[in-house]
Scaffold this motif. Sequence first.
Motif, PDB file in Angstrom:
ATOM      1  N   UNK A  45       0.806  -1.230   0.000  1.00  0.00           N
ATOM      2  CA  UNK A  45       0.000   0.000   0.000  1.00  0.00           C
ATOM      3  C   UNK A  45       0.836   1.276   0.000  1.00  0.00           C
ATOM      4  N   UNK A  46       2.156   1.177   0.212  1.00  0.00           N
ATOM      5  CA  UNK A  46       3.069   2.318   0.264  1.00  0.00           C
ATOM      6  C   UNK A  46       2.688   3.321   1.349  1.00  0.00           C
ATOM      7  N   UNK A  47       1.887   2.892   2.298  1.00  0.00           N
ATOM      8  CA  UNK A  47       1.491   3.761   3.406  1.00  0.00           C
ATOM      9  C   UNK A  47       2.377   3.484   4.619  1.00  0.00           C
ATOM     10  N   UNK A  48       2.514   4.493   5.476  1.00  0.00           N
ATOM     11  CA  UNK A  48       3.302   4.326   6.695  1.00  0.00           C
ATOM     12  C   UNK A  48       2.427   3.729   7.788  1.00  0.00           C
ATOM     13  N   UNK A  49       2.988   2.777   8.521  1.00  0.00           N
ATOM     14  CA  UNK A  49       2.295   2.144   9.641  1.00  0.00           C
ATOM     15  C   UNK A  49       3.196   2.244  10.870  1.00  0.00           C
ATOM     16  N   UNK A  50       2.589   2.479  12.022  1.00  0.00           N
ATOM     17  CA  UNK A  50       3.326   2.571  13.287  1.00  0.00           C
ATOM     18  C   UNK A  50       2.690   1.610  14.284  1.00  0.00           C
ATOM     19  N   UNK A  51       3.505   0.704  14.825  1.00  0.00           N
ATOM     20  CA  UNK A  51       3.041  -0.290  15.786  1.00  0.00           C
ATOM     21  C   UNK A  51       3.865  -0.215  17.059  1.00  0.00           C
ATOM     22  N   UNK A  52       3.294  -0.704  18.159  1.00  0.00           N
ATOM     23  CA  UNK A  52       4.120  -0.933  19.340  1.00  0.00           C
ATOM     24  C   UNK A  52       5.249  -1.885  18.944  1.00  0.00           C
ATOM     25  N   UNK A  53       6.441  -1.624  19.465  1.00  0.00           N
ATOM     26  CA  UNK A  53       7.613  -2.341  18.960  1.00  0.00           C
ATOM     27  C   UNK A  53       7.881  -3.674  19.622  1.00  0.00           C
ATOM     28  N   UNK A  54       7.346  -3.910  20.806  1.00  0.00           N
ATOM     29  CA  UNK A  54       7.676  -5.143  21.512  1.00  0.00           C
ATOM     30  C   UNK A  54       6.657  -6.243  21.225  1.00  0.00           C
ATOM     31  N   UNK A  55       7.142  -7.354  20.729  1.00  0.00           N
ATOM     32  CA  UNK A  55       6.279  -8.485  20.390  1.00  0.00           C
ATOM     33  C   UNK A  55       5.707  -9.108  21.666  1.00  0.00           C
ATOM     34  N   UNK A  76       4.592 -11.936  22.148  1.00  0.00           N
ATOM     35  CA  UNK A  76       4.880 -13.372  22.248  1.00  0.00           C
ATOM     36  C   UNK A  76       6.005 -13.608  23.251  1.00  0.00           C
ATOM     37  N   UNK A  77       7.220 -13.102  22.935  1.00  0.00           N
ATOM     38  CA  UNK A  77       8.356 -13.284  23.840  1.00  0.00           C
ATOM     39  C   UNK A  77       9.172 -12.003  24.017  1.00  0.00           C
ATOM     40  N   UNK A  78       8.589 -10.865  23.617  1.00  0.00           N
ATOM     41  CA  UNK A  78       9.199  -9.569  23.931  1.00  0.00           C
ATOM     42  C   UNK A  78      10.251  -9.054  22.984  1.00  0.00           C
ATOM     43  N   UNK A  79      10.409  -9.658  21.816  1.00  0.00           N
ATOM     44  CA  UNK A  79      11.440  -9.195  20.873  1.00  0.00           C
ATOM     45  C   UNK A  79      11.094  -7.808  20.332  1.00  0.00           C
ATOM     46  N   UNK A  80      12.114  -7.119  19.840  1.00  0.00           N
ATOM     47  CA  UNK A  80      11.964  -5.787  19.261  1.00  0.00           C
ATOM     48  C   UNK A  80      11.622  -5.937  17.777  1.00  0.00           C
ATOM     49  N   UNK A  81      10.395  -5.574  17.416  1.00  0.00           N
ATOM     50  CA  UNK A  81       9.939  -5.741  16.039  1.00  0.00           C
ATOM     51  C   UNK A  81      10.671  -4.835  15.053  1.00  0.00           C
ATOM     52  N   UNK A  82      11.299  -3.777  15.544  1.00  0.00           N
ATOM     53  CA  UNK A  82      12.044  -2.900  14.633  1.00  0.00           C
ATOM     54  C   UNK A  82      13.270  -3.608  14.058  1.00  0.00           C
ATOM     55  N   UNK A  83      13.637  -4.743  14.649  1.00  0.00           N
ATOM     56  CA  UNK A  83      14.751  -5.543  14.134  1.00  0.00           C
ATOM     57  C   UNK A  83      14.268  -6.598  13.139  1.00  0.00           C
ATOM     58  N   UNK A 118       9.761  -6.282   6.781  1.00  0.00           N
ATOM     59  CA  UNK A 118       8.432  -6.038   6.236  1.00  0.00           C
ATOM     60  C   UNK A 118       8.127  -7.087   5.176  1.00  0.00           C
ATOM     61  N   UNK A 119       6.919  -7.626   5.238  1.00  0.00           N
ATOM     62  CA  UNK A 119       6.437  -8.558   4.228  1.00  0.00           C
ATOM     63  C   UNK A 119       5.050  -8.098   3.809  1.00  0.00           C
ATOM     64  N   UNK A 120       4.926  -7.587   2.591  1.00  0.00           N
ATOM     65  CA  UNK A 120       3.657  -6.982   2.179  1.00  0.00           C
ATOM     66  C   UNK A 120       3.412  -5.735   2.995  1.00  0.00           C
ATOM     67  N   UNK A 121       2.308  -5.711   3.752  1.00  0.00           N
ATOM     68  CA  UNK A 121       2.024  -4.601   4.654  1.00  0.00           C
ATOM     69  C   UNK A 121       2.195  -5.001   6.114  1.00  0.00           C
ATOM     70  N   UNK A 122       2.762  -6.189   6.332  1.00  0.00           N
ATOM     71  CA  UNK A 122       2.918  -6.722   7.687  1.00  0.00           C
ATOM     72  C   UNK A 122       4.371  -6.632   8.142  1.00  0.00           C
ATOM     73  N   UNK A 123       4.549  -6.763   9.459  1.00  0.00           N
ATOM     74  CA  UNK A 123       5.873  -6.705  10.062  1.00  0.00           C
ATOM     75  C   UNK A 123       6.155  -8.056  10.714  1.00  0.00           C
ATOM     76  N   UNK A 124       7.280  -8.663  10.337  1.00  0.00           N
ATOM     77  CA  UNK A 124       7.615 -10.008  10.795  1.00  0.00           C
ATOM     78  C   UNK A 124       8.657  -9.929  11.903  1.00  0.00           C
ATOM     79  N   UNK A 125       8.343 -10.577  13.024  1.00  0.00           N
ATOM     80  CA  UNK A 125       9.223 -10.573  14.190  1.00  0.00           C
ATOM     81  C   UNK A 125      10.513 -11.339  13.890  1.00  0.00           C
ATOM     82  N   UNK A 126      11.672 -10.809  14.316  1.00  0.00           N
ATOM     83  CA  UNK A 126      12.943 -11.490  14.037  1.00  0.00           C
ATOM     84  C   UNK A 126      13.183 -12.727  14.895  1.00  0.00           C
ATOM     85  N   UNK A 127      12.376 -12.908  15.960  1.00  0.00           N
ATOM     86  CA  UNK A 127      12.635 -13.975  16.929  1.00  0.00           C
ATOM     87  C   UNK A 127      11.976 -15.297  16.519  1.00  0.00           C
ATOM     88  N   UNK A 128      10.655 -15.257  16.277  1.00  0.00           N
ATOM     89  CA  UNK A 128       9.926 -16.483  15.943  1.00  0.00           C
ATOM     90  C   UNK A 128       9.085 -16.337  14.675  1.00  0.00           C
TER      91      UNK A 128
END
Length: 364
Positions: free
Chosen positions: A55-65, A67-74, A77-87
């Motif tokens: 969508x080329x739009x900006x999205x802002x989410x809370x950064x801590x997952x 599930x187990x507390x990982x930092x999502x900023x690490x 991006x897949x499509x319009x979703x943000x994939x956690x680096x931990x699990x």
Amino acid sequence: MIATDRKPHVIEQKIWPERYARGWHVLAKADAITSTPQMYNYFGTRVVAYRGEDDNAVHVLDAYCPHMGADLSKGCVSGNSLVCPFHAWSWGADGVCDDIPYAKNIPSKAVIKSWPVLEKNGLLMVWNDPEGNLPIAEQEPAKIDDYYSGEWTDWVMNQVPIQSHCRELVDNMADMAHFGPVHYTAVESFSNKMKGHEFTQFMVGGHEILTSGEVPMTSIAHYEGPAYMTTTMTGMMDDKPVAVHLLVSHIPVSTKEFHINFGVMMKKIEGVSEEENKQMVAEYTKLTIESFQQDIEIWDNKILNDNPVLCDGDGPVNLVRKWYQQFYTDIADISPQMTKERSHVTVEGPSVEETLAKMHQSAA
């Protein structure tokens, strides 16, 4: 020791609760956000901003997952979703988990906060509301037509950290007396106007950068909500009219620290190359930040004073504080005294309109 029966004034210091103002806050220049997640520590937490691939739009989410507390900023991006680096849990732009690669069912609690965002005037803004309400439509910042006209330069942005509460910056809207000692500005007229979520400062005076000959500079500083403030300044440089828009928008890190997103854009000078216009903006920005450093040194070393001893030459400090308090108050509890229309003249003199007319006559 000098004997006196007058008791010394005792400064009262309010302890601000862990609550942040309701309204729009500038996070960054809009074009600074890409499909590479970026981390920001604001509002006593951490958020992540990214631009969706679809969508080329900006999205802002809370950064801590959750599930187990990982930092999502690490993560990535897949499509319009943000994939956690931990699990590899995937979080949609709405904050709802939309995929867990190794699970048959997604837990109903797998939801994180998705922050309302606004891309406007070349800026990315996020909406904060401690009550969790959606943005108030009439409080959306106005469009800056000059930004889209092609006749002005783009924003040159800098960020300045301040070790204090955000209210210190807002006090400047009423604090006429500091312009002389701190900014070497000879104030000729100074007034304020407030209504609803808006508060405006009008000033005419001499200035080291934007004053030339007999024509003083003009300044209109305008808050739209608690944190989005733009200032339009005009003056004469080398016998030519100069117009500048400043962005002085703060965003809280905590109740004891905030950042100022400081931007400058200037009306392009006719007959001057694009590169020369950019150099002028860069030099003006440098000089303005140097002037701003004087404020910073004071803010970083003063204390919050909730019962200041004011004199008849001070601006309406208590008025701007009453206006500002609405953004820390539940909507149902906002009093008419916080939002009613008022005007206050601290120094009567030439108006902005009169000074602008004089400036154009001088340039003709």
